[in-house]
Scaffold this motif. Structure first.
Motif, PDB file in Angstrom:
ATOM      1  N   TYR B 149      -9.808  22.208  -6.313  1.00 48.78           N
ATOM      2  CA  TYR B 149      -9.408  22.808  -7.598  1.00 48.78           C
ATOM      3  C   TYR B 149      -9.658  24.313  -7.589  1.00 48.78           C
ATOM      4  O   TYR B 149     -10.590  24.811  -6.962  1.00 48.78           O
ATOM      5  CB  TYR B 149     -10.057  22.127  -8.801  1.00 48.78           C
ATOM      6  CG  TYR B 149     -11.555  22.271  -8.941  1.00 48.78           C
ATOM      7  CD1 TYR B 149     -12.112  23.442  -9.441  1.00 48.78           C
ATOM      8  CD2 TYR B 149     -12.407  21.210  -8.632  1.00 48.78           C
ATOM      9  CE1 TYR B 149     -13.485  23.563  -9.598  1.00 48.78           C
ATOM     10  CE2 TYR B 149     -13.771  21.326  -8.784  1.00 48.78           C
ATOM     11  CZ  TYR B 149     -14.309  22.507  -9.262  1.00 48.78           C
ATOM     12  OH  TYR B 149     -15.652  22.631  -9.410  1.00 48.78           O
ATOM     13  N   THR B 153      -5.880  25.086 -11.690  1.00 47.63           N
ATOM     14  CA  THR B 153      -5.712  23.630 -11.729  1.00 47.63           C
ATOM     15  C   THR B 153      -5.674  23.135 -13.172  1.00 47.63           C
ATOM     16  O   THR B 153      -6.499  23.540 -13.984  1.00 47.63           O
ATOM     17  CB  THR B 153      -6.875  22.958 -10.972  1.00 47.63           C
ATOM     18  OG1 THR B 153      -6.841  23.413  -9.626  1.00 47.63           O
ATOM     19  CG2 THR B 153      -6.778  21.441 -11.006  1.00 47.63           C
ATOM     20  N   THR B 159      -8.122  16.611  -7.563  1.00 47.45           N
ATOM     21  CA  THR B 159      -7.977  17.467  -6.374  1.00 47.45           C
ATOM     22  C   THR B 159      -9.021  16.967  -5.391  1.00 47.45           C
ATOM     23  O   THR B 159      -9.795  16.057  -5.710  1.00 47.45           O
ATOM     24  CB  THR B 159      -8.267  18.948  -6.699  1.00 47.45           C
ATOM     25  OG1 THR B 159      -9.656  19.084  -6.981  1.00 47.45           O
ATOM     26  CG2 THR B 159      -7.449  19.458  -7.876  1.00 47.45           C
ATOM     27  N   SER B 162     -12.183  17.355  -7.133  1.00 45.85           N
ATOM     28  CA  SER B 162     -12.346  16.730  -8.454  1.00 45.85           C
ATOM     29  C   SER B 162     -11.800  15.313  -8.317  1.00 45.85           C
ATOM     30  O   SER B 162     -10.693  15.017  -8.741  1.00 45.85           O
ATOM     31  CB  SER B 162     -11.615  17.520  -9.550  1.00 45.85           C
ATOM     32  OG  SER B 162     -10.257  17.704  -9.226  1.00 45.85           O
ATOM     33  N   TYR B 168     -10.098  16.901 -12.889  1.00 46.33           N
ATOM     34  CA  TYR B 168     -10.663  18.247 -13.082  1.00 46.33           C
ATOM     35  C   TYR B 168     -11.092  18.454 -14.532  1.00 46.33           C
ATOM     36  O   TYR B 168     -10.306  18.238 -15.461  1.00 46.33           O
ATOM     37  CB  TYR B 168      -9.622  19.282 -12.666  1.00 46.33           C
ATOM     38  CG  TYR B 168     -10.042  20.720 -12.867  1.00 46.33           C
ATOM     39  CD1 TYR B 168     -11.226  21.215 -12.314  1.00 46.33           C
ATOM     40  CD2 TYR B 168      -9.252  21.598 -13.609  1.00 46.33           C
ATOM     41  CE1 TYR B 168     -11.601  22.533 -12.494  1.00 46.33           C
ATOM     42  CE2 TYR B 168      -9.621  22.929 -13.787  1.00 46.33           C
ATOM     43  CZ  TYR B 168     -10.798  23.379 -13.225  1.00 46.33           C
ATOM     44  OH  TYR B 168     -11.174  24.677 -13.412  1.00 46.33           O
TER      45      TYR B 168
END
Lengths: 414, 304, 312
Positions: B149, B153, B159, B162, B168
């Motif tokens: 991230y 993001t 991600t 995350s 996130y």
């Protein structure tokens, strides 16, 4: 040629002015700021045809310097200490671009603890970057070496950026008589910047500083930079001769002071070396055959010049104004690697560390270093590395620690 | 937007300047935007690049550019542009080169540099009124290192840093507003999936001097988790759902250049990307979906 | 080699004085080295400058340990240990003090073998130099005591240094310098060049090997609050704010809130009290007090009313 009292900072500014630089990316930091203020005032009042831009960090400043050099103009910039380290990524980067320009570094001890006065850990952190390094001991050398640095940087056999180093306070804020070379002669010596194929033009597309994949091309480009740096030794020797003919002051990669008949030698770099010169004179007065060796060029490392100067000496004391944590003096280690395995080299190579953060080195300390060398040679042993630090200094630190409430039992437990 | 000769899709260039053969991923939304932009900017440009996916456009000895290129570092591409621009100005002013040798200075970075590490250098370049064009290809994460991230993001996206059940936790930074707050000559958002809108904005930026900044949303098959052929569809959905407002800032005003008549549900955009799959399976995260929809609705509430 | 130290406060022209003396030596054909030394402190804090001059190349640099001449532009600094005025002085050092007090008073006050000479400020108040020009008066006297600098070289040195400040400033400073140059005329050449340290007969430094101390002790951290109060910044002050309590209307806040140095607190009765150990003499309180109950008096006058103790 007229002489003037100039600070080291003033001498650096004159160097940039006489070299007719086009572009000055800047960022203020003590003790360098006077350089950019001086240049800024000259530009503002029409005495210099250059453009100065203050960036928002040294990282950006060195990027802009490299980018402008890569576009084909003559660039000057200056920083110090934390600034040099903040820009460190770009020092390595722009050296790899093979973009020639000159950066004056005004040496100052590094954080932590943050401080103002000089030592050489800042400049030595840039040791492996690809920048050439010229170390000055007087204000005159700052000016002369700034001019030499442009020739060196722009030489076809070199084409690398150059750092001209001077010590904060002891040179930067100290005035000494400086002979100002005549601008026309300087013009002939420095000449116009021929950017060759390093440029950006609509008619000639170029992609500079591109990536590589794989270690083989990477090794090629990196080692070529190393070879270019090594070429600079011969080029500096040649330029020093030319400079001497034009201006009457000669510069060699390594200064050897009273070395011919010397049995004992101090090795130092930067302006504290002139203190060592004074001590050499005083020791000679007392019957010592002693001299001083001082590298002007630190990158490329003038190993052969050192060997020539130190051959057959009884004892050599390297006084490092820097410390590599967990190793010791940097110049000591570098010199040792040049001398090891060579014939007729000094029996004793002793390491001293002094002058960290601008801590003074007294004449008595130089005398005692000489005496220590002699004792070591007589006893046929290398003395352990020594920090120049006295009982009295530790007592003063104890007083500061008391104010800082460092617990007494922790102190006394030691 | 200025009156443009680019009235319809057929006015767009039919042959393309940016060389083929780059190592960008198949279906790269960033490369799509860049090649559309490059057609309009042309070869009299020098691209100053920061570390990111597109650093690999020029790998020795290959470059797709017909003009020039300089790779700097992640944080300082705008400072590199400053050095190049100043040097060209000096060379022209001192008559060492003719005006015909001049180049447009273009910064090209990903969102990692634009939203984060390079923001200070960008802010300073704008405040110095540097004459340059900044193009950010925004793939909403540190794509070149495997989509961790970044400041770009979006909320709830998974991600590679995350990976928890909620994705996130932060929110996508409003870089458009940050740039516009500097009052530069021009700021715009674009996307490769809307080439006419993109082309008109690049044309507008070309007419102006001073700092001009473009954020191109760059759908990323690898980082976002969809098949390469969907790049344009995902991009169009970003616009049609109102997630990626197409707009420009000029003369102190923000104008939306494409206002979706009836916005599609945000869900339509989310569900085609693996990075949002956790919002739908194993069970629907209704609360999160409502909250994401509300954010978009709130944005558009006062617009046209 | 001549080794000269100037001591004063930031704002008194000490750096300039050093440069003027450097210029003057240079005009007389000497090799010169001059430099100011200051830390992070500002106006009012003690600073010093040093000048070396020799017929030969100067290799020595940095602080002067054994001065031939010490010039003190501000006599209130003499008792301040941090100012280091008495560092390294000996029988052969000349101490020139710009002061209202006499040579005899200073000789009695300081137990030193150095030769003390006083340069008094002019008697007429209109003739007293501005703060920034005290250095020029001192450098005038110093030049004469050194004895190898002509009045003409001194004048040129001032012109070189102050040209940018305009003709009025140059004229004033030349005037102060030449007056002082005349005043100490009978002592011309009193200052003698010092020799070089001897490498035959010297005291070896008491070097130690630094002991290892763990990070609880050896990290640069302060484990206490507000230790800065141990720094007596009151010594920076040349003017003292004095409260006339008859006029103070006990507003509670104006002087104390605006004092940047936390040096004004309220006492029991609601009257402000100034902490003279730390007041730097900025005079914001004087400027801001609504009933004008605070006035500024020269620190020297205040000291005469309340003699300051001189630390041994």
């Amino acid at each position: 040629m007229s002489a003037k009292l100039l600070t080291g900072n003033g001498a650096a500014a004159w160097g940039a002015r006489l070299a007719a630089v086009d572009y000055i990316p800047a960022f203020p930091i003590t003790p360098q700021t006077e350089i950019i203020e001086t240049l800024g005032a000259w530009i503002d009042h029409g005495k210099m045809d250059a453009r100065m831009v203050t960036l928002e960090s040294e990282h950006s400043m060195i990027t802009a310097a490299g980018a402008a050099a890569a576009t084909g103009v003559r660039v000057f910039t200056a920083t110090s200490s934390q600034g040099l380290l903040y820009g460190m990524e770009m020092l390595y980067t722009v050296a790899g671009w093979r973009a020639p320009f000159v950066l004056v570094n005004v040496s100052r001890g590094l954080s932590a603890p943050i401080t103002l006065e000089p030592d050489h850990n800042d400049i030595l952190a840039a040791r492996d970057s690809g920048f050439l390094q010229l170390h000055c001991a007087t204000c005159q050398e700052v000016l002369d070496n700034t001019l030499l640095a442009y020739r060196l940087a722009e030489d076809k056999g070199v084409r690398l950026p150059v750092i001209v180093n001077m010590d904060g306070f002891y040179l930067s804020f100290t005035r000494e008589p400086v002979a100002l070379p005549d601008p026309e002669t300087v013009g002939r010596f420095v000449g116009e910047y021929d950017a060759e194929n390093i440029r950006f033009r609509a008619s000639a597309p170029a992609s500079q500083a591109v990536a590589v994949l794989g270690g083989s091309p990477y090794s090629y480009f990196r080692y070529e930079t190393h070879l270019a740096s090594q070429n600079a030794l011969r080029v500096y020797e040649e330029l020093g001769k030319q400079y001497s003919e034009l201006f009457g002051r000669s510069y060699e990669p390594v200064e050897a002071y009273h070395c011919d008949d010397a049995e004992w030698v101090f090795v130092m770099m930067g302006c504290f070396a002139t203190k060592a010169k004074a001590a050499v004179n005083q020791l000679r007065e007392a019957g010592w055959k002693i001299g001083l060796v001082r590298p002007r060029l630190l990158r490329p490392f003038p190993g052969e010049c050192f060997r020539r100067a130190l051959i057959g000496k009884k004892g050599v004391a390297v006084i490092d104004q820097n410390i590599s944590m967990g190793k010791g003096g940097v110049l000591y280690a570098e010199l040792a690697s040049e001398l090891y395995g060579q014939s007729n080299m000094p029996a004793v190579l002793a390491s001293f560390i002094g002058g960290l953060g601008g801590r003074d080195i007294s004449s008595e300390e130089f005398f005692t270093i000489a005496a220590t060398l002699r004792e070591a040679v007589n006893e046929n042993r290398t003395p352990p590395p020594r920090l120049l630090y006295t009982e009295k200094e530790l007592r003063e630190v104890r007083k500061l620690q008391a104010i800082a409430h460092v617990e007494r039992q922790q102190l006394s437990a030691k | 937007m200025n009156e443009s000769h680019l009235r319809r899709m057929k006015d767009l260039p039919s042959t393309h300047l940016l060389g083929a053969g780059t190592p960008m991923c198949a279906g790269c939304g960033g490369l799509q935007a860049l090649h559309e932009i490059y057609d309009l900017l042309g070869a009299k440009t020098v691209f100053v690049n920061a570390a990111g996916c597109m650093t690999l456009l020029s790998v020795y000895p290959f470059t797709p550019f017909r003009g020039s290129w300089l790779y700097t570092a992640m944080a300082s591409a705008p400072a590199g542009a400053q050095g190049v621009r100043d040097a060209l100005d000096i060379l022209i002013q001192k008559r060492r080169i003719g005006r015909e040798e001049d180049l447009e200075t273009v910064v090209l970075t990903g969102d990692g540099a634009a939203y984060g590490m390079g923001l200070s250098a960008t802010s300073a370049a704008i405040e110095r009124n540097l004459d340059f064009l900044y193009i950010c290809y925004d793939n909403e994460g540190y794509g070149n290192t495997g989509q961790q991230y970044s400041g770009a993001t979006p909320h709830a996206a998974k991600t590679s840093t995350s990976t928890g059940p909620s994705g996130y936790a932060g929110d996508k930074k409003d870089l458009f507003a940050i740039w516009a707050a500097h009052r530069p000559a021009y700021v715009a958002t674009v996307i490769g999936a809307e080439p006419l809108d993109l082309a008109r904005k690049i044309e507008a930026a070309k007419q102006l001097r001073g700092p001009r900044l473009i954020i191109a949303l760059a759908p990323c098959p690898v980082g976002w988790g969809y098949s390469p052929e969907e790049t344009v569809n995902v991009g169009k959905l970003a616009v049609k759902t109102g997630i990626w407002p197409l707009k420009e800032y000029i003369d102190g005003h923000v104008i939306h250049t494409k206002v979706p008549r009836s916005r599609l549900p945000v869900e339509d955009y989310l569900k085609v990307q693996n990075r949002f799959a956790h919002l739908f399976t194993p069970q629907r995260d209704e609360a999160m979906l409502v909250s994401l929809q509300t954010k978009v609705d709130d944005y558009w509430k006062n617009i046209a | 080699m001549y080794r000269i130290r100037f001591h004063g406060r930031g704002g008194q022209g000490i750096k300039t004085a050093g440069r003027i003396l450097g210029n003057a030596f240079f005009h007389e054909g000497f090799q010169v080295q001059d430099a100011p030394r200051y830390g992070a402190e500002r106006r009012g804090a003690p600073i010093f400058a040093y000048v070396r001059a020799s017929r030969d190349v100067i290799h020595e640099r940095g602080i002067i340990r054994h001065p031939d001449l010490v010039v003190v532009a501000d006599d209130s600094l003499v008792p301040v240990p941090a100012a280091g005025i008495l560092e390294g002085i000996s029988r052969r050092t000349v101490l020139l003090v710009y002061s209202h007090d006499t040579d005899a008073t200073w000789q009695a006050r300081l137990s030193t073998s150095a030769k003390i000479l006083v340069l008094p400020p002019p008697k007429k108040p209109t003739e007293v130099p501005e703060q920034g020009s005290v250095g020029a008066a001192c450098v005038g006297a110093a030049a004469r005591l050194i004895g190898v600098i002509s009045a003409d070289a001194l004048r040129r040195a001032i012109e070189d240094e102050l040209a940018d400040a305009g003709p009025v400033v140059v004229r004033e400073n030349v005037h102060y310098a030449l007056d002082a140059y005349e005043y100490v005329g009978e002592h011309q050449g009193l200052v003698k060049e010092g020799g070089e340290p001897s490498a035959r007969d010297y005291e070896r430094p008491a070097w130690i090997s630094l002991p290892f101390e763990d990070a609880r002790v050896s990290a640069p951290a302060i484990y206490a609050a507000a230790t800065s109060v141990e720094v007596r910044t009151g010594l920076w002050r040349t003017l003292r704010p004095v409260i006339d309590y008859a006029r103070c209307n006990r507003c509670w806040w104006v002087c104390g809130s605006f004092c940047p140095d936390s040096a004004i607190d309220l006492g029991d009765q609601g009257y402000p009290q100034i902490d003279y150990d730390h007041c730097k003499g900025c005079m914001i309180c004087v400027a801001q007090c609504p009933p004008h109950a605070i006035s500024a008096i020269p620190e020297t006058d205040a000291e005469q009313e309340q003699p300051a103790e001189i630390e041994p």
